[in-house]
Scaffold this motif. Structure first.
Motif, PDB file in Angstrom:
ATOM      1  N   PRO A 106     -16.370  49.156   9.982  1.00 25.50           N
ATOM      2  CA  PRO A 106     -15.829  48.196   9.002  1.00 25.50           C
ATOM      3  C   PRO A 106     -15.668  46.825   9.643  1.00 25.50           C
ATOM      4  CG  PRO A 106     -14.532  50.226   9.051  1.00 25.50           C
ATOM      5  CD  PRO A 106     -15.456  50.282  10.217  1.00 25.50           C
ATOM      6  N   LYS A 107     -15.893  45.783   8.864  1.00 23.16           N
ATOM      7  CA  LYS A 107     -15.844  44.402   9.365  1.00 23.16           C
ATOM      8  C   LYS A 107     -14.784  43.641   8.578  1.00 23.16           C
ATOM      9  CE  LYS A 107     -20.176  44.683   8.390  1.00 23.16           C
ATOM     10  NZ  LYS A 107     -20.728  46.002   8.588  1.00 23.16           N
ATOM     11  N   ILE A 108     -13.765  43.164   9.284  1.00 22.36           N
ATOM     12  CA  ILE A 108     -12.662  42.500   8.608  1.00 22.36           C
ATOM     13  C   ILE A 108     -12.495  41.082   9.151  1.00 22.36           C
ATOM     14  CG2 ILE A 108     -11.472  44.693   8.226  1.00 22.36           C
ATOM     15  CD1 ILE A 108      -9.527  43.946  10.401  1.00 22.36           C
ATOM     16  N   TYR A 109     -12.015  40.218   8.267  1.00 19.69           N
ATOM     17  CA  TYR A 109     -11.712  38.836   8.652  1.00 19.69           C
ATOM     18  C   TYR A 109     -10.216  38.626   8.571  1.00 19.69           C
ATOM     19  CZ  TYR A 109     -11.080  33.796   8.122  1.00 19.69           C
ATOM     20  OH  TYR A 109     -10.644  32.510   8.261  1.00 19.69           O
ATOM     21  N   ILE A 110      -9.630  38.106   9.642  1.00 19.21           N
ATOM     22  CA  ILE A 110      -8.203  37.786   9.671  1.00 19.21           C
ATOM     23  C   ILE A 110      -8.048  36.304   9.374  1.00 19.21           C
ATOM     24  CG2 ILE A 110      -6.105  37.756  11.052  1.00 19.21           C
ATOM     25  CD1 ILE A 110      -7.287  40.034  12.715  1.00 19.21           C
ATOM     26  N   CYS A 111      -7.519  36.014   8.206  1.00 20.42           N
ATOM     27  CA  CYS A 111      -7.381  34.618   7.792  1.00 20.42           C
ATOM     28  C   CYS A 111      -6.231  33.949   8.546  1.00 20.42           C
ATOM     29  CB  CYS A 111      -7.125  34.554   6.292  1.00 20.42           C
ATOM     30  SG  CYS A 111      -7.189  32.880   5.618  1.00 20.42           S
ATOM     31  N   ASN A 112      -6.388  32.683   8.844  1.00 20.36           N
ATOM     32  CA  ASN A 112      -5.346  31.935   9.528  1.00 20.36           C
ATOM     33  C   ASN A 112      -4.079  31.857   8.680  1.00 20.36           C
ATOM     34  OD1 ASN A 112      -6.911  31.492  11.746  1.00 20.36           O
ATOM     35  ND2 ASN A 112      -7.436  29.387  11.231  1.00 20.36           N
TER      36      ASN A 112
ATOM     37  N   CYS B 118     -21.852  41.069   5.895  1.00 27.16           N
ATOM     38  CA  CYS B 118     -21.213  40.983   7.220  1.00 27.16           C
ATOM     39  C   CYS B 118     -19.700  41.109   7.145  1.00 27.16           C
ATOM     40  CB  CYS B 118     -21.563  39.648   7.882  1.00 27.16           C
ATOM     41  SG  CYS B 118     -23.291  39.489   8.351  1.00 27.16           S
ATOM     42  N   LEU B 119     -19.146  41.302   5.952  1.00 29.67           N
ATOM     43  CA  LEU B 119     -17.694  41.321   5.813  1.00 29.67           C
ATOM     44  C   LEU B 119     -17.293  42.317   4.734  1.00 29.67           C
ATOM     45  CD1 LEU B 119     -15.216  39.882   6.971  1.00 29.67           C
ATOM     46  CD2 LEU B 119     -15.433  38.158   5.191  1.00 29.67           C
ATOM     47  N   ASP B 120     -16.285  43.148   5.051  1.00 29.02           N
ATOM     48  CA  ASP B 120     -15.834  44.184   4.121  1.00 29.02           C
ATOM     49  C   ASP B 120     -14.421  43.962   3.600  1.00 29.02           C
ATOM     50  OD1 ASP B 120     -18.213  45.728   4.513  1.00 29.02           O
ATOM     51  OD2 ASP B 120     -17.398  46.400   6.442  1.00 29.02           O
ATOM     52  N   LEU B 121     -13.597  43.213   4.330  1.00 29.04           N
ATOM     53  CA  LEU B 121     -12.181  43.125   3.991  1.00 29.04           C
ATOM     54  C   LEU B 121     -11.582  41.884   4.622  1.00 29.04           C
ATOM     55  CD1 LEU B 121      -9.738  44.917   2.778  1.00 29.04           C
ATOM     56  CD2 LEU B 121      -9.331  45.549   5.151  1.00 29.04           C
ATOM     57  N   VAL B 122     -10.545  41.335   4.004  1.00 28.86           N
ATOM     58  CA  VAL B 122      -9.826  40.210   4.587  1.00 28.86           C
ATOM     59  C   VAL B 122      -8.348  40.570   4.686  1.00 28.86           C
ATOM     60  CG1 VAL B 122      -9.541  39.076   2.344  1.00 28.86           C
ATOM     61  CG2 VAL B 122      -9.332  37.726   4.425  1.00 28.86           C
ATOM     62  N   ILE B 123      -7.731  40.198   5.801  1.00 28.72           N
ATOM     63  CA  ILE B 123      -6.293  40.388   6.012  1.00 28.72           C
ATOM     64  C   ILE B 123      -5.633  39.016   5.998  1.00 28.72           C
ATOM     65  CG2 ILE B 123      -4.501  41.172   7.602  1.00 28.72           C
ATOM     66  CD1 ILE B 123      -6.346  43.209   8.704  1.00 28.72           C
ATOM     67  N   ALA B 124      -4.533  38.893   5.257  1.00 28.76           N
ATOM     68  CA  ALA B 124      -3.835  37.607   5.158  1.00 28.76           C
ATOM     69  C   ALA B 124      -2.335  37.815   5.253  1.00 28.76           C
ATOM     70  CB  ALA B 124      -4.191  36.904   3.851  1.00 28.76           C
TER      71      ALA B 124
ATOM     72  N   HIS C 124     -14.810  39.203  -5.122  1.00 36.15           N
ATOM     73  CA  HIS C 124     -15.691  40.300  -4.700  1.00 36.15           C
ATOM     74  C   HIS C 124     -15.423  40.766  -3.270  1.00 36.15           C
ATOM     75  CE1 HIS C 124     -17.676  39.088  -8.336  1.00 36.15           C
ATOM     76  NE2 HIS C 124     -18.078  37.937  -7.813  1.00 36.15           N
ATOM     77  N   LEU C 125     -14.196  40.624  -2.806  1.00 32.09           N
ATOM     78  CA  LEU C 125     -13.848  41.121  -1.464  1.00 32.09           C
ATOM     79  C   LEU C 125     -12.390  41.561  -1.467  1.00 32.09           C
ATOM     80  CD1 LEU C 125     -15.143  41.346   1.424  1.00 32.09           C
ATOM     81  CD2 LEU C 125     -13.865  39.284   1.996  1.00 32.09           C
ATOM     82  N   PRO C 126     -12.108  42.801  -1.023  1.00 35.03           N
ATOM     83  CA  PRO C 126     -10.713  43.264  -1.008  1.00 35.03           C
ATOM     84  C   PRO C 126      -9.871  42.444  -0.032  1.00 35.03           C
ATOM     85  CG  PRO C 126     -12.262  45.088  -0.718  1.00 35.03           C
ATOM     86  CD  PRO C 126     -13.045  43.840  -0.579  1.00 35.03           C
TER      87      PRO C 126
END
Length: 435
Positions: free
Chosen positions: A339-345, A373-379, A404-406
């Motif tokens: 899984p590929k996640i992005y951690i938002c600032n 390239c991205l499955d999820l974002v954490i904020a 379109h992204l959890p």
């Protein structure tokens, strides 16, 4: 409730750790017991031989074979006594061998347990750079030793820029920050590696070392000794006993370029990572010069072997995206099983992400990389900390969900410095995704 004395409590928990599954010790203790039993069988046969040949007085033979005890005790007593002696010897031997490396008030069993647990932890790859990612790495070291930080090489400012221009090195600054975060004695090594030399004492008050961080000079020295920057990183990993790896996204000498929309409606192209935030405008697109660089092979291997891939936290345009502009690395992300996640600032960054929401951050990523390239974002969802706490002027990123992204939200803020993530909170949120 009756209290247990500290010493007895220490002995209980220290001893109980030896029996936790996965420690890798019980199998060797069993092998030691089997070896002792086999050796004891030879000793017994020797006694029988000496008795049959009448080379041993019968009274001595009876004493050595416990003939004066009932038959069951002739078996049980040697097993109990021998087992206790073996365990005691192993404990004392382990303590003697590990004494030079022992931390006060920390048992050998506890150290072995923690090492075993983290060694079996998940493979996590973090992609980014700057000052945001080290906090995440510090938090993750509580859960696993299988950490790989893939770091941008586009930095051209400060001490890193000077070393890059004068010696042709890859910029060491972002690598220094993450190496400090992964070092075993993290608190002390952070102070050592981050130490910056001040002005010289003398008439002109200037020194060639002024402004250089010690960690940057260490990597420069290791590069000279080993012959290449990637070998220098491997040497630093050994010397500093890192709890993970720090790798470059590419070994190529690249520059970061940005097309910026100015307030008057015109566009300006800026080349140089350190110059981009200084322009008063809105970044439209960034690129690498040259654009067709090859990814570092070990970084690709880490991506394919990962259980989880994390992008960020860090400066969106100057820390995270420069890695994702390497074509081979993006291709690896597309085909990675993890899984590929992005951690938002937590906060907007002046000159880069003014007035950006979570949705704007994700839209910028998808403007430069494929959606696969991205499955999820954490904020972060704790916006209650006063913006001026810690002497700053924090402008929180608004929780507008991306299309379109959890999106997963949690309290991730460092309450003393609300513009930064709390490493422990962030690592816990990341590990929850794995579980």
């Amino acid at each position: 409730m009756r209290k247990i004395a500290p010493f007895k409590r220490f002995l209980f928990f220290s001893s109980s750790r030896w029996f936790v599954p996965g420690m890798g010790l019980k199998r060797w203790l069993l092998l030691l017991g089997v070896g002792t039993a086999v050796a004891s069988l030879g000793l017994v046969n020797l006694l029988f031989l000496l008795e049959r040949q009448s080379w041993l007085p019968i009274s001595v033979y009876d004493l050595l074979t416990l003939q004066f005890l009932p038959a069951p005790w002739q078996i049980v007593l040697p097993l109990l006594l021998g087992g206790m002696l073996i365990v005691w010897a192993v404990l004392r031997l382990g303590r003697a061998l590990t004494a030079p490396f022992q931390i006060p008030d920390d048992s050998v069993a506890e150290r072995i347990y923690e090492h075993s647990r983290r060694r079996r932890g998940p493979n996590i790859v973090a992609i980014g750079g700057g000052t945001g990612m080290p906090g995440l790495l510090r938090g993750l070291t509580d859960y696993t030793r299988n950490i790989t930080a893939i770091v941008t090489v586009a930095d051209d400012g400060g001490s890193s820029g000077r070393l890059r221009r004068e010696f042709g090195l890859l910029p060491p600054g972002d690598f220094r920050n993450n190496i400090a975060a992964l070092s075993r004695d993290e608190a002390l090594m952070t102070q050592v590696l981050q130490y910056r030399f001040g002005a010289a004492i003398g008439e002109n008050g200037h020194s060639p070392l002024q402004g250089h961080a010690f960690g940057n000079l260490l990597l420069a020295a290791l590069t000279g000794i080993t012959g290449s920057f990637d070998e220098a990183l491997l040497a630093a990993e050994r010397v500093l006993a890192l709890r993970g790896k720090v790798l470059p996204s590419t070994l190529a000498d690249v520059a970061l370029a940005a097309d910026i929309l100015l307030p008057d409606g015109t566009f300006q192209r800026v080349v140089g990572e350190s110059k981009i935030p200084e322009v008063n405008g809105r970044i439209q697109q960034i690129s690498l010069q040259p654009s067709n660089v090859r990814a570092y092979p070990a970084a690709l291997q880490a991506i394919f072997q990962a259980d989880l891939i994390v992008m960020g936290p860090g400066s969106l345009y100057t820390s995270i995206l420069p890695n994702l502009l390497v074509p081979d690395l993006v291709e690896a992300l597309l085909h990675a099983r993890a899984p590929k996640i992005y951690i938002c600032n937590l906060a907007t960054q002046p000159g880069e992400t003014d007035n950006y929401s979570v949705a704007d951050h994700v839209a910028t990523l998808f403007q430069h990389i494929p959606t696969g390239c991205l499955d999820l974002v954490i904020a972060n969802d704790n916006l209650s900390i006063p913006p001026d706490r810690g002497g700053g002027n924090t402008i929180y990123v608004q929780l507008t969900p991306p299309d379109h992204l959890p999106m997963v939200t949690a309290d991730l803020v460092d309450e003393a410095r609300p513009w930064r993530h709390d490493g422990a909170k962030l690592a816990q949120a990341v590990m929850r995704l794995l579980s």
